[in-house]
Design an enzyme around this catalytic site. Structure first.
Site, PDB file in Angstrom:
ATOM      1  CG  ASN A   9      -8.280   8.078   1.350  1.00 28.72           C
ATOM      2  OD1 ASN A   9      -8.492   6.923   1.182  1.00 28.72           O
ATOM      3  ND2 ASN A   9      -7.181   8.615   0.802  1.00 28.72           N
ATOM      4  CD1 TRP A  10     -13.343   6.523   5.626  1.00 30.82           C
ATOM      5  CD2 TRP A  10     -14.231   4.604   5.766  1.00 30.82           C
ATOM      6  NE1 TRP A  10     -14.640   6.649   5.667  1.00 30.82           N
ATOM      7  CE2 TRP A  10     -15.292   5.587   5.893  1.00 30.82           C
ATOM      8  CE3 TRP A  10     -14.607   3.235   5.740  1.00 30.82           C
ATOM      9  CZ2 TRP A  10     -16.582   5.112   6.025  1.00 30.82           C
ATOM     10  CZ3 TRP A  10     -15.923   2.933   6.044  1.00 30.82           C
ATOM     11  CH2 TRP A  10     -16.815   4.020   6.333  1.00 30.82           C
ATOM     12  CE  LYS A  11      -4.892   8.415   3.421  1.00 26.62           C
ATOM     13  NZ  LYS A  11      -3.662   9.353   3.810  1.00 26.62           N
ATOM     14  CG  HIS A  98      -3.707   9.135  -1.998  1.00 30.30           C
ATOM     15  ND1 HIS A  98      -2.512   9.195  -1.251  1.00 30.30           N
ATOM     16  CD2 HIS A  98      -4.419   9.945  -1.337  1.00 30.30           C
ATOM     17  CE1 HIS A  98      -2.692   9.801  -0.086  1.00 30.30           C
ATOM     18  NE2 HIS A  98      -3.903  10.270  -0.126  1.00 30.30           N
ATOM     19  CD  GLU A 100      -1.224   7.837   1.920  1.00 26.82           C
ATOM     20  OE1 GLU A 100      -2.182   7.136   1.612  1.00 26.82           O
ATOM     21  OE2 GLU A 100      -1.375   8.825   2.487  1.00 26.82           O
ATOM     22  CD  GLU A 170      -5.025  14.487  -0.861  1.00 27.40           C
ATOM     23  OE1 GLU A 170      -5.698  14.289   0.234  1.00 27.40           O
ATOM     24  OE2 GLU A 170      -4.673  13.214  -1.205  1.00 27.40           O
ATOM     25  N   GLY A 176      -1.587  13.729   6.455  1.00 30.22           N
ATOM     26  CA  GLY A 176      -1.476  12.943   7.774  1.00 30.22           C
ATOM     27  C   GLY A 176      -0.414  13.565   8.798  1.00 30.22           C
ATOM     28  CB  SER A 215      -3.725  18.125   7.937  1.00 32.21           C
ATOM     29  OG  SER A 215      -2.531  16.956   7.962  1.00 32.21           O
ATOM     30  N   GLY A 236      -8.710  12.664   4.807  1.00 31.18           N
ATOM     31  CA  GLY A 236      -8.051  11.176   5.551  1.00 31.18           C
ATOM     32  C   GLY A 236      -8.466  10.827   6.934  1.00 31.18           C
ATOM     33  N   GLY A 237      -7.380  11.219   7.839  1.00 30.55           N
ATOM     34  CA  GLY A 237      -7.812  10.838   9.007  1.00 30.55           C
ATOM     35  C   GLY A 237      -9.076  11.262   9.759  1.00 30.55           C
TER      36      GLY A 237
HETATM   37  P1  PGA Z   1      -5.071  13.356   5.924  1.00 28.72           P
HETATM   38  O1  PGA Z   1      -5.379  12.435   4.643  1.00 28.72           O
HETATM   39  O2  PGA Z   1      -6.541  14.004   5.875  1.00 28.72           O
HETATM   40  O3  PGA Z   1      -5.176  12.319   6.949  1.00 28.72           O
HETATM   41  O4  PGA Z   1      -3.975  14.328   5.977  1.00 28.72           O
HETATM   42  C1  PGA Z   1      -5.615  13.078   3.500  1.00 28.72           C
HETATM   43  C2  PGA Z   1      -5.404  11.961   2.275  1.00 28.72           C
HETATM   44  O5  PGA Z   1      -4.348  11.408   2.148  1.00 28.72           O
HETATM   45  O6  PGA Z   1      -6.153  12.018   1.402  1.00 28.72           O
END
Ligand code: PGA
Length: 261
Positions: A9-11, A98, A100, A170, A176, A215, A236-237
């Site tokens: 997930n590149w956001k 998600h 967010e 998650e 993050g 993470s 994500g990251g």
């Molecule tokens: P993260 O993000 O790996 O940076 O914690 C995961 C996500 O939001 O899907």
């Protein structure tokens, strides 16, 4: 056996050039083989098509996913992207609900369910994201919270087709933050979700893939992948680094081969 799945997930990161470069780099490294694992990347929607071209050019078996979808089918919905549009530009997957989006854009379980339905109508695989906040975690409410997030969607979509959904567990406090859930804790939540679904339909519970997210990196991935009810990861990251992301895919691949032998 459930096919393992890793999603990047590149956001809201990168520009045309950076996204193209990242896709090309992942394509080149990935080709050397994580064949037993399905791999999906989710760039920002604006760059889906150019990333798709890189994947095709690199003859990669990677799939494309979007980070969000409208719950409407089409028409006067300024700024929205329909599931058919995402499918039209080559998406197979879409992230839904998600944390967010739940926290910053007020998306609730009903909206998530509508989006899951819209995705399925267009032939996309919805990835329903669920997870408890830090406060809910501290109050010991994790199971209650994630069970409601999943079952509210099941009650609208129906259990019959739910095996076509992917669940991504998650914990919000892990996203993050660098604070990954312990493998035992994640396994426990995944197993409880599967048991909950089994009360409605055993077959669906056995078939549905439940990913862990929050993470995940190349250091902690293997211990998560060793857990019986963890079917892969939403990253994500670490997915913004081609090397890290491909390593995570390779670790999942290795784990899959070990189980098979
Ligand atoms: P993260 O993000 O790996 O940076 O914690 C995961 C996500 O939001 O899907």
């Amino acid at each position: 056996m459930r096919q393992k799945l890793i999603i990047g997930n590149w956001k809201m990161n990168g520009d045309v050039q950076q996204c193209d470069q990242l896709a090309t780099r992942i394509t080149k490294t990935y080709l050397s083989g994580s064949d037993n694992v399905e791999v999906v990347i989710c760039p920002p929607a604006l760059y889906l098509q150019s990333v798709q071209k890189r994947l095709i050019a690199g003859k990669a078996t990677l799939k494309l996913g979007a980070q969000n979808v409208s719950d409407y089918q089409g028409g006067a919905y300024t700024g929205e992207l329909s599931a058919d549009m995402l499918s039209d530009v080559g998406c197979d997957y879409v992230l839904i609900g998600h944390s967010e989006r739940r926290m910053l854009f007020n998306e609730d379980n009903v909206i998530a369910a509508r989006k899951v339905a819209a995705a399925m109508r267009a032939g996309l695989t919805p990835v329903l994201c669920v997870g408890e906040t830090a406060q809910e975690f501290e109050l010991g409410q994790t199971h209650k919270v994630v069970a409601k997030q999943v079952m509210d969607v099941v009650s609208i979509i129906g259990i019959r087709n739910f095996d076509k959904v992917v669940i991504a567990y998650e914990p919000v406090w892990a996203i993050g933050s660098g604070k990954v859930a312990t493998p035992e804790y994640a396994q426990d939540v995944h197993a409880q979700l599967r048991q909950l679904l089994a009360q409605r339909d055993h077959w669906v519970a056995e078939k549905i893939r439940i990913l862990y997210g929050g993470s995940v990196n190349q250091q902690n991935a293997t211990s998560l992948f060793q857990q019986a009810d963890i079917d892969g990861a939403l990253v994500g990251g670490a997915s913004l680094s081609a090397d890290q992301f491909v390593t995570i895919c390779a670790l999942q691949n290795r784990q899959t081969l070990q189980i098979a032998s």
